[in-house]
Each structure stands twice: as C-alpha cells, then as structure tokens.
Design a protein around this motif. Sequence first.
Motif, PDB file in Angstrom:
ATOM      1  N   SER A   1      38.728  39.715  33.658  1.00  0.00           N
ATOM      2  CA  SER A   1      37.721  39.707  32.600  1.00  0.00           C
ATOM      3  C   SER A   1      36.913  38.412  32.592  1.00  0.00           C
TER       4      SER A   1
ATOM      5  N   THR B   1      26.641  40.989  23.207  1.00  0.00           N
ATOM      6  CA  THR B   1      27.994  41.036  22.672  1.00  0.00           C
ATOM      7  C   THR B   1      27.968  41.790  21.347  1.00  0.00           C
TER       8      THR B   1
ATOM      9  N   GLN C   1      30.520  27.709  23.552  1.00  0.00           N
ATOM     10  CA  GLN C   1      30.176  27.810  22.129  1.00  0.00           C
ATOM     11  C   GLN C   1      28.758  28.370  22.067  1.00  0.00           C
TER      12      GLN C   1
ATOM     13  N   MET D   1      32.903  33.852  27.009  1.00  0.00           N
ATOM     14  CA  MET D   1      32.945  33.710  25.556  1.00  0.00           C
ATOM     15  C   MET D   1      34.152  32.911  25.077  1.00  0.00           C
ATOM     16  N   ARG D   2      35.170  32.780  25.922  1.00  0.00           N
ATOM     17  CA  ARG D   2      36.329  31.976  25.548  1.00  0.00           C
ATOM     18  C   ARG D   2      36.095  30.489  25.793  1.00  0.00           C
ATOM     19  N   THR D   3      35.109  30.180  26.618  1.00  0.00           N
ATOM     20  CA  THR D   3      34.849  28.796  27.017  1.00  0.00           C
ATOM     21  C   THR D   3      33.627  28.215  26.321  1.00  0.00           C
TER      22      THR D   3
ATOM     23  N   THR E   1      33.343  33.379  35.139  1.00  0.00           N
ATOM     24  CA  THR E   1      32.843  34.579  34.468  1.00  0.00           C
ATOM     25  C   THR E   1      33.350  35.866  35.111  1.00  0.00           C
TER      26      THR E   1
ATOM     27  N   GLN F   1      35.406  35.113  31.321  1.00  0.00           N
ATOM     28  CA  GLN F   1      35.928  34.055  30.447  1.00  0.00           C
ATOM     29  C   GLN F   1      34.825  33.318  29.692  1.00  0.00           C
TER      30      GLN F   1
END
Length: 296
Positions: A91, A121, A99, A95-97, A11, A93
């Motif tokens: 940055s 968000t 669900q 939200m990229r990892t 994160t 990570q």
Amino acid sequence: MPRVQIKPIDTSSIKLDVTYAYNVEKAIWRNFNLNDGKSPTDRQNRVTMANYAVQVNVPGMEDGEYDISLIGTGVGMRDPIFTREVLGAKSNQLMRTLQPKLVTRVILPSLHFLHAGNLITYNNRGDAEPICPNAEFIIPREEWDTAMDNHPFDAAAYRDVRSDLKMLEKLGADVTLVDDDEADIGPGIKMERSGGVTPANSTVIISCGSEKLMVSPLLFPTPFHIDPAVQFGFSAAQREAYDEKTRLLEKAERERQCIFFPMDPLRRAVYIDRDRTGSFVGIECDILSQLDPLLQ
C-alpha cells in the motif's frame, strides 16, 4: 540559514516484466545483474521497483517556516493488479508520512498511472477531497489534455488518473496547467518538458544551495538505468525517449546535477560521469537528507 530539504516518500512498490517493460531479455538482464546484484527477477521474469514521491522543503523567512512541495503521488492502488506485467506489491505510504494540509503545491511531471495515482482521498464522512487540500496542482497542459482524451493507449497509460483529474475539477481544486517548455513553478523549483514516455512528461530541477537535483520519470533504476538504449516499454515514441534520455544524462553530467531515481528500491541519487569507454556511469551523492523532526 536552514538548507533546502529533500525527502523521498515510499508510495508503493511494483513488479515489472523486464522484457515487456524494458525490452531486455531475461538472460541479458541476468548477466548484467551478476555485477549489479540489486535488481533480480522472479520466476515470472518480473523485477521489483520502488516508487517514491519527493517532498521538497524550502526554508522561509521565519525560523521553522517552510514552503513544501510534493513531486508525484505514486501508483494508484484501487486496482492492486494492473496487468500481468505490473503488480501493486504494497500500500501507498504517502498519507502516513506526509502532512497534506501543509503542502503548498503538488507537482505532477507525468500523469501516467505509475506516478500520479491517489490524487483523491476520502475523509471520515466519506467525502472526496484532493490529496493535499490546500495545494496548487501543477501539471503540463499536454499531459492533462492527453489524459483526458479517449485514445486506447492513453486509456491504458492513465487509467484511474483521468477520473481523479475530473474529480479535482469538480471539487474546485487549484489546478495550474503549464504551457512553457521551461517554467519556474516554486521557490528554487523548475519544470522542464521532456517527453518520451508520455507526450509532455517533464523533468523537475530543484536548487539545493550550491547543488541541483534532477527528478525525471524518464530515468529508471535498472542495471541499465543510465543506458539511453534501454527504453521503458510503455513508450510509443522509442526514438524520442532515447534522444531525451541522452540529453538529460548529458545535462546532468555537464552541469554537475545530481539525479534521483524515483523507482529505485535503494533510494539512490547519483552524479553522472563517464567510464573509459565513454559510457555513462553513476557516482552516488549524499544530497538526500531527513526532514526537521517538527515537520514529521
């Protein structure tokens, strides 16, 4: 029967001045680092730390069904540079990892800005929404109350978290404030009040079959990460932090619990033992595992 799955999620990374944050002079840090080799300082006396959230998947009754919890949300990145001592290095990570719509609960054992940033968000329309829109947010009540007050120390420690908490309220998020010193907060997950770093800083204990995993913001990954005498500099209660850190390490040793260090760049998890001098030492364990590909 599928087993409980643990996945650390990167994160962000940060830089901390070792003298300011750990009350350890650079020369002493360097001497310890000769043997450790994993936490070097830069020319400004800063050491790079990772910052991981922890995703916990508990298998349900149906095949492929999981109850998903998220512990911590990492450093808030709206202000990349917090102070001279704390620097956001990359940055988040999360939200990229993750669900986020599948997460059942977000557990925030500390509301310090190092551990509870990014609670809000913004969707494609620019509307604010909770980071996990279907989740219950579980927070120690005294942490919530402290984050919402206006004491100068608390204002510095909680920074943007306060505004995110107010937004959670405004959006009608499901927020549960925990009063008890120990509380069962999910399948196989317990929250225990610790204190030390922040007033109601808490430790999360996760049952993983025959093993248990301890996640605590009070334990930091440095060459001294299991030395109770080294305290995190933001704490206003050094003695309390010392006593609580010692208690957690003794508990992990006595009950054979594995500790995961949320700020360790190497993503280590260790059992606690003693060396010949009686000092705490860490023995790496393999409790961390990758998630089912269907959940990624």
